[in-house]
Design a protein around this motif. Sequence first.
Motif, PDB file in Angstrom:
ATOM      1  N   PRO A   1       0.883  -0.972  -0.325  1.00  0.00           N
ATOM      2  CA  PRO A   1      -0.050   0.127  -0.036  1.00  0.00           C
ATOM      3  C   PRO A   1       0.414   1.939   0.197  1.00  0.00           C
ATOM      4  CG  PRO A   1       0.097  -1.140   2.363  1.00  0.00           C
ATOM      5  CD  PRO A   1       0.599  -1.909   1.099  1.00  0.00           C
ATOM      6  N   PHE A   2       0.353   2.538  -0.698  1.00  0.00           N
ATOM      7  CA  PHE A   2       0.870   3.680  -0.987  1.00  0.00           C
ATOM      8  C   PHE A   2       0.563   4.756   0.141  1.00  0.00           C
ATOM      9  CE2 PHE A   2       2.816   1.139  -4.282  1.00  0.00           C
ATOM     10  CZ  PHE A   2       3.995   1.623  -4.614  1.00  0.00           C
ATOM     11  N   PHE A   3      -1.115   5.205   0.210  1.00  0.00           N
ATOM     12  CA  PHE A   3      -1.739   6.059   0.075  1.00  0.00           C
ATOM     13  C   PHE A   3      -2.573   5.483   0.532  1.00  0.00           C
ATOM     14  CE2 PHE A   3      -0.659   7.673  -3.632  1.00  0.00           C
ATOM     15  CZ  PHE A   3      -2.219   7.371  -4.233  1.00  0.00           C
ATOM     16  N   GLY A   4      -4.003   6.734   0.763  1.00  0.00           N
ATOM     17  CA  GLY A   4      -5.762   6.795   0.915  1.00  0.00           C
ATOM     18  C   GLY A   4      -6.127   5.568   1.817  1.00  0.00           C
ATOM     19  N   ASP A   5      -6.771   5.056   1.140  1.00  0.00           N
ATOM     20  CA  ASP A   5      -7.628   3.451   1.584  1.00  0.00           C
ATOM     21  C   ASP A   5      -6.549   1.683   1.207  1.00  0.00           C
ATOM     22  OD1 ASP A   5      -8.152   3.648  -1.280  1.00  0.00           O
ATOM     23  OD2 ASP A   5      -9.715   2.327  -0.832  1.00  0.00           O
ATOM     24  N   GLN A   6      -5.714   2.654   0.286  1.00  0.00           N
ATOM     25  CA  GLN A   6      -4.927   1.309   0.579  1.00  0.00           C
ATOM     26  C   GLN A   6      -4.360   0.056   1.937  1.00  0.00           C
ATOM     27  OE1 GLN A   6      -1.755   2.720  -2.168  1.00  0.00           O
ATOM     28  NE2 GLN A   6      -3.801   3.274  -3.619  1.00  0.00           N
ATOM     29  N   GLN A   7      -3.889   1.279   3.266  1.00  0.00           N
ATOM     30  CA  GLN A   7      -3.911   0.879   4.297  1.00  0.00           C
ATOM     31  C   GLN A   7      -4.243  -0.284   4.888  1.00  0.00           C
ATOM     32  OE1 GLN A   7      -0.420   0.465   5.463  1.00  0.00           O
ATOM     33  NE2 GLN A   7       0.523   2.439   4.631  1.00  0.00           N
ATOM     34  N   ILE A   8      -5.842   0.655   4.788  1.00  0.00           N
ATOM     35  CA  ILE A   8      -7.206  -0.595   5.536  1.00  0.00           C
ATOM     36  C   ILE A   8      -7.844  -1.267   4.427  1.00  0.00           C
ATOM     37  CG2 ILE A   8      -8.738   1.145   4.253  1.00  0.00           C
ATOM     38  CD1 ILE A   8      -9.566   1.614   7.691  1.00  0.00           C
ATOM     39  N   ASN A   9      -7.289  -1.340   3.289  1.00  0.00           N
ATOM     40  CA  ASN A   9      -7.392  -2.318   2.518  1.00  0.00           C
ATOM     41  C   ASN A   9      -7.021  -3.713   2.943  1.00  0.00           C
ATOM     42  OD1 ASN A   9      -9.668  -0.931   1.244  1.00  0.00           O
ATOM     43  ND2 ASN A   9      -8.348  -0.305  -0.512  1.00  0.00           N
ATOM     44  N   THR A  10      -5.516  -3.425   3.111  1.00  0.00           N
ATOM     45  CA  THR A  10      -4.747  -4.048   3.101  1.00  0.00           C
ATOM     46  C   THR A  10      -4.694  -5.014   3.977  1.00  0.00           C
ATOM     47  OG1 THR A  10      -2.883  -3.265   1.774  1.00  0.00           O
ATOM     48  CG2 THR A  10      -1.751  -4.818   2.965  1.00  0.00           C
ATOM     49  N   TRP A  11      -5.158  -4.166   5.289  1.00  0.00           N
ATOM     50  CA  TRP A  11      -5.072  -4.961   6.351  1.00  0.00           C
ATOM     51  C   TRP A  11      -6.390  -6.279   6.387  1.00  0.00           C
ATOM     52  CZ3 TRP A  11      -3.842  -5.406  11.809  1.00  0.00           C
ATOM     53  CH2 TRP A  11      -4.836  -5.761  12.258  1.00  0.00           C
ATOM     54  N   MET A  12      -7.193  -5.441   5.881  1.00  0.00           N
ATOM     55  CA  MET A  12      -8.478  -5.724   5.497  1.00  0.00           C
ATOM     56  C   MET A  12      -8.333  -7.421   4.627  1.00  0.00           C
ATOM     57  SD  MET A  12     -10.858  -4.570   7.567  1.00  0.00           S
ATOM     58  CE  MET A  12     -12.666  -6.178   6.854  1.00  0.00           C
ATOM     59  N   ILE A  13      -7.678  -7.639   3.331  1.00  0.00           N
ATOM     60  CA  ILE A  13      -6.737  -8.387   2.519  1.00  0.00           C
ATOM     61  C   ILE A  13      -5.924  -9.548   3.393  1.00  0.00           C
ATOM     62  CG2 ILE A  13      -5.352  -9.167   0.612  1.00  0.00           C
ATOM     63  CD1 ILE A  13      -6.390  -5.924   0.382  1.00  0.00           C
ATOM     64  N   GLU A  14      -5.873  -8.879   4.331  1.00  0.00           N
ATOM     65  CA  GLU A  14      -4.982 -10.211   5.248  1.00  0.00           C
ATOM     66  C   GLU A  14      -5.263 -10.205   6.199  1.00  0.00           C
ATOM     67  OE1 GLU A  14       0.049 -10.436   6.616  1.00  0.00           O
ATOM     68  OE2 GLU A  14      -1.141  -8.683   6.666  1.00  0.00           O
ATOM     69  N   GLU A  15      -5.614  -9.825   7.546  1.00  0.00           N
ATOM     70  CA  GLU A  15      -5.783  -9.889   8.708  1.00  0.00           C
ATOM     71  C   GLU A  15      -7.586 -10.551   8.748  1.00  0.00           C
ATOM     72  OE1 GLU A  15      -3.912 -10.438  11.045  1.00  0.00           O
ATOM     73  OE2 GLU A  15      -2.418  -9.325   9.805  1.00  0.00           O
ATOM     74  N   VAL A  16      -8.409 -10.121   7.872  1.00  0.00           N
ATOM     75  CA  VAL A  16     -10.068  -9.809   8.392  1.00  0.00           C
ATOM     76  C   VAL A  16     -10.401 -11.338   6.978  1.00  0.00           C
ATOM     77  CG1 VAL A  16     -12.297  -9.279   8.362  1.00  0.00           C
ATOM     78  CG2 VAL A  16     -10.308  -7.695   9.498  1.00  0.00           C
ATOM     79  N   TRP A  17      -9.866 -11.113   6.006  1.00  0.00           N
ATOM     80  CA  TRP A  17     -10.680 -11.952   5.015  1.00  0.00           C
ATOM     81  C   TRP A  17      -9.704 -12.905   4.499  1.00  0.00           C
ATOM     82  CZ3 TRP A  17     -10.668  -6.952   1.438  1.00  0.00           C
ATOM     83  CH2 TRP A  17     -11.904  -6.334   1.910  1.00  0.00           C
TER      84      TRP A  17
END
Length: 471
Positions: free
Chosen positions: A386-402
């Motif tokens: 991830p670089f900026f914006g919503d990319q960090q929280i999307n990555t959290w969801m990809i790895e840790e939630v989904w």
Amino acid sequence: MEDITTGNHNNGGSRPERHVAVFAFPFSSHPPLLLTLVRRLASASPTVVFSFFNTPDSNRSLFSDFSCHNIKPFDISDGIPEGYVFLGKPQEAINLFLAVAEEELRKAVKVATADIGLKVSCLVVDAFFWFSGDMAEEMNIPWVAFWTAGACSLSAHFYTDLIRSKSSELLKGSSAVPNEDEIVDFVPGFPGIRLSDLPSGVLFGNLESPFSTTLHKMGRNISRATAVPINSFQQLDPDLTRNLTSELNNFLNIGPFNLITSKQNPPSKVDEFSCISWLESQKPRSVAYISFGTVCRPLPHELVAIAEALEETKTPFLWSINNDSKKHFLEGFLERTAANGSGKVVPWAPQVQVLEHIAIGVFVTHGGWNSVLESIGAGVPMICRPFFGDQQINTWMIEEVWGIGVRIEGGSFTKRGTRSALEQVLSLDGSRTRMNERIEPLKELAHMAVEPNGSSDQDFKTLVDVVTTAA
């Protein structure tokens, strides 16, 4: 139904009965996503005319090969003074636009009202334009605030005040900065979220910048909206959906847009670099597809690290990268991988078609929301940088939630971290099996959501009612 590719729809030349004003945020993927929504609404409501307000350059890009009888583009200023020399400041163009946006949009609505001969009956806007809620209230009409991304990032902005308050309590009055790596469970709908993965401007970064202030005001005002449609599907984030449904009026999951448009139309762009034919020669689930969108660019040393890891692991790859960035590759990399058939580097790839190909085993991505949805729709796990914006929280969801991908170790590409991620996702061990077991059901749910009478289809019908039947 209208052909979304051409926009051709003949309503017999009848006079429009309603006028809906549409406000586009003229940056990144926001305008094409909003236009995709408006095209769907225009198709479902042929007697409604949609005035589409956007900057001249963005409008030219969107409407150069598209027209529709009931969508009319109108230009507004981008806020850049004549002769202005950009200084290279962060979000400089965005800040210039935000400084004039409200005044420009108010003036343009008056122009469009006179031009079309109908008062505006509804505002459909990019959710960033928080002030459009005041405009809708003044006109006594519905306000539809479209969020182009997912429920996770919207929730972070909606709960910004709560997050800041609770984070201050964690510090117990000290002047220290919150621990970025702390995982907290006080954000409704999240089982847990690491503070550093919240979108920039919520807790970290320049909280006083014009853009951060805009997002904060949006979070505070969006509960006033008549409807809040988002480009997602209910089953992806059931807890977040339940919470936001209880807090917002008509919180509507109406995506994924990529699945809806692909079902209605064949690919609009030709595969000019023969990506699909090259993939035909590769083994199933063996290829790493690499693309960071049109805005994000890894640093030169990161590009070198990716290339070295690909060669060392002998991972076949298809890499979409602009020609200027190829100069950073080590000498011989392109020639070697092309000669042995293990790699293909192109300036553009038909991403949805590529991801749907059986040869693709992993998507190396920036974690932008469109890319995330396209990967889920194709059932392909992700490696995220991830670089900026919503990319960090999307990555959290990809790895840790989904559980459908991994974040690159340390947050940026190194040879060691990239090699580890590739081996984790592509190797035939437990990690790959677990990711596939997680992403396949999500893929199926995404496709079911956009079918006739699926959850996204039903939510879209609700949106059509909001837009077209209000007095």
